[in-house]
Scaffold this active site. Structure first.
Site, PDB file in Angstrom:
ATOM      1  N   LYS A 115       0.807  -1.214   0.000  1.00  0.00           N
ATOM      2  CA  LYS A 115       0.000   0.000   0.000  1.00  0.00           C
ATOM      3  C   LYS A 115       0.843   1.268   0.000  1.00  0.00           C
ATOM      4  CE  LYS A 115      -4.289  -1.878   1.804  1.00  0.00           C
ATOM      5  NZ  LYS A 115      -5.420  -1.685   2.727  1.00  0.00           N
ATOM      6  N   LYS A 217      -7.005 -12.236  -6.229  1.00  0.00           N
ATOM      7  CA  LYS A 217      -8.180 -12.412  -5.374  1.00  0.00           C
ATOM      8  C   LYS A 217      -9.274 -11.427  -5.745  1.00  0.00           C
ATOM      9  CE  LYS A 217      -8.593 -13.114  -1.052  1.00  0.00           C
ATOM     10  NZ  LYS A 217      -8.536 -13.027   0.423  1.00  0.00           N
ATOM     11  N   LYS A 220     -12.520  -5.761  -3.073  1.00  0.00           N
ATOM     12  CA  LYS A 220     -13.361  -4.578  -3.036  1.00  0.00           C
ATOM     13  C   LYS A 220     -12.689  -3.400  -3.719  1.00  0.00           C
ATOM     14  CE  LYS A 220     -13.736  -4.607   1.513  1.00  0.00           C
ATOM     15  NZ  LYS A 220     -14.132  -4.128   2.849  1.00  0.00           N
TER      16      LYS A 220
END
Length: 355
Positions: A115, A217, A220
């Protein structure tokens, strides 16, 4: 033998819509666990601040995630369901753990590396200390087990490291106050205040991948809404997304070996297996040799049948925010009782002066 009261803790961030992967990999399992365990399920809204969400969106997302919890089958009478920020002891214990954890531990966290990217100096302190707050979420309730996916295992390992270091650093104080619990750590029996929390790893069939890239994966945060089936999606949208899901030109194989090197095919077969409660082998026996057009039609029907009741209940609950708020308020009050008892002991252990 571990003599802590067996308790499960887990939670999800109120960022983006919960999707099929969240349901099959977490929510469905949470619902099953509440019938046999003491469970605490949290909407971790404090964690969401690491991306500076719009305040109104955060409020709405917190309610929407709670609606998804309840629509999926979490019973607020069986389990404690609440939002993290309602229980102030989460942040209080996180500060204690910030002083226990080492910077080197945080720098090694894969999620922080991903991130923060190359511009680490511009990353927020909250993003770096995120795992410390996660450890506080779990250990504030002295949870003994956390259902996690493989990608979250590193964070739980850090939680275990923090618990063990706290227990070691304050071992004499814990012993003198008589608040320690005997537990098995490896071949030894030791005393400590916090349990060495164990992971409950979900099986491989529960790892649901993106509908656009079978090597990633379902997420969201993926910019493409076509990559996931949201729990709030209606039947038409679900059908469209499955029809557009990436596949290859070959037919469905009849044996598991035929899925090797075919990530998208493997994913869709896995989704069908998870939704139908079957093994992949059974799905391949039923559809082996058929084209994906036929398989996708069957998968869409199955997904709509399984998810539509959840979607309808979610929408009903979202339209009743007063009820959602009452669930969170009640859950927060119940969680606060446990949290304050444990935090009071922590304050005494570390030497904070109290009335």
């Amino acid at each position: 033998m571990n003599s802590f009261k067996e308790r499960i803790f887990s939670g999800a961030q109120p960022t983006g819509n919960l999707h099929l992967g969240n349901y099959l990999g977490a929510l469905k399992r949470w619902v099953e666990l509440q019938d046999s365990h003491d469970c605490i399920y949290c909407v971790v809204d404090m964690h969401a601040l690491t991306i500076l969400p719009d305040p109104v969106e955060l409020l709405n997302s917190t309610r929407e995630i709670t609606a998804a919890y309840l629509a999926a089958g979490l019973d607020p009478k069986k389990s404690i369901v609440f939002n993290q920020s309602r229980v102030r002891q989460h942040s209080e214990l996180a500060w204690v753990f910030n002083c226990i954890a080492r910077i080197g531990w945080m720098n090694r966290m894969t999620q922080f590396k991903d991130k923060a990217g190359k511009d680490r100096d511009n990353a927020s302190l909250g993003l770096l200390a995120y795992p410390s707050l996660m450890a506080a979420d779990i250990l504030l309730y002295r949870a003994t087990h956390v259902p996690v996916g493989d990608d979250q295992k590193q964070h739980l390992e850090l939680t275990r490291d923090i618990a063990q270091k706290f227990n070691n650093d304050y071992s004499d104080r814990i012993r003198s106050l008589g608040v320690g619990v005997e537990m098995a750590v490896g071949d030894e029996t030791v005393s400590g205040y916090f349990p060495i929390t164990e992971p409950m790893i979900s099986g491989p069939a529960m790892r649901i991948m993106s509908l656009r890239d079978g090597t990633k994966k379902m997420s969201k945060s993926d910019p493409s809404d076509l990559s996931r089936i949201n729990l709030i999606d209606d039947a038409e949208t679900i059908t469209k997304k499955i029809r557009k899901a990436k596949t290859d030109a070959d037919a469905i194989p009849s044996e598991i070996d035929g899925l090797k090197g075919r990530a998208e095919a493997d994913n869709l077969v896995g989704v069908f297996a998870a939704l139908s409660g079957q093994q992949k082998e059974q799905v391949l026996r039923d559809f082996g040799g058929k084209q994906f057009s036929e398989f996708k039609a069957a998968l869409a029907d199955l997904a709509v049948a399984q998810l539509s009741p959840i979607t309808q209940e979610m929408r009903r609950l979202i339209a009743d925010p007063a009820y959602i708020d009452s669930v969170l308020r009640d859950g927060g009050a119940r969680a606060s009782v446990i949290a304050e008892e444990n935090m009071n002991n922590v304050r005494n252990i570390v030497g904070f002066l109290q009335d």
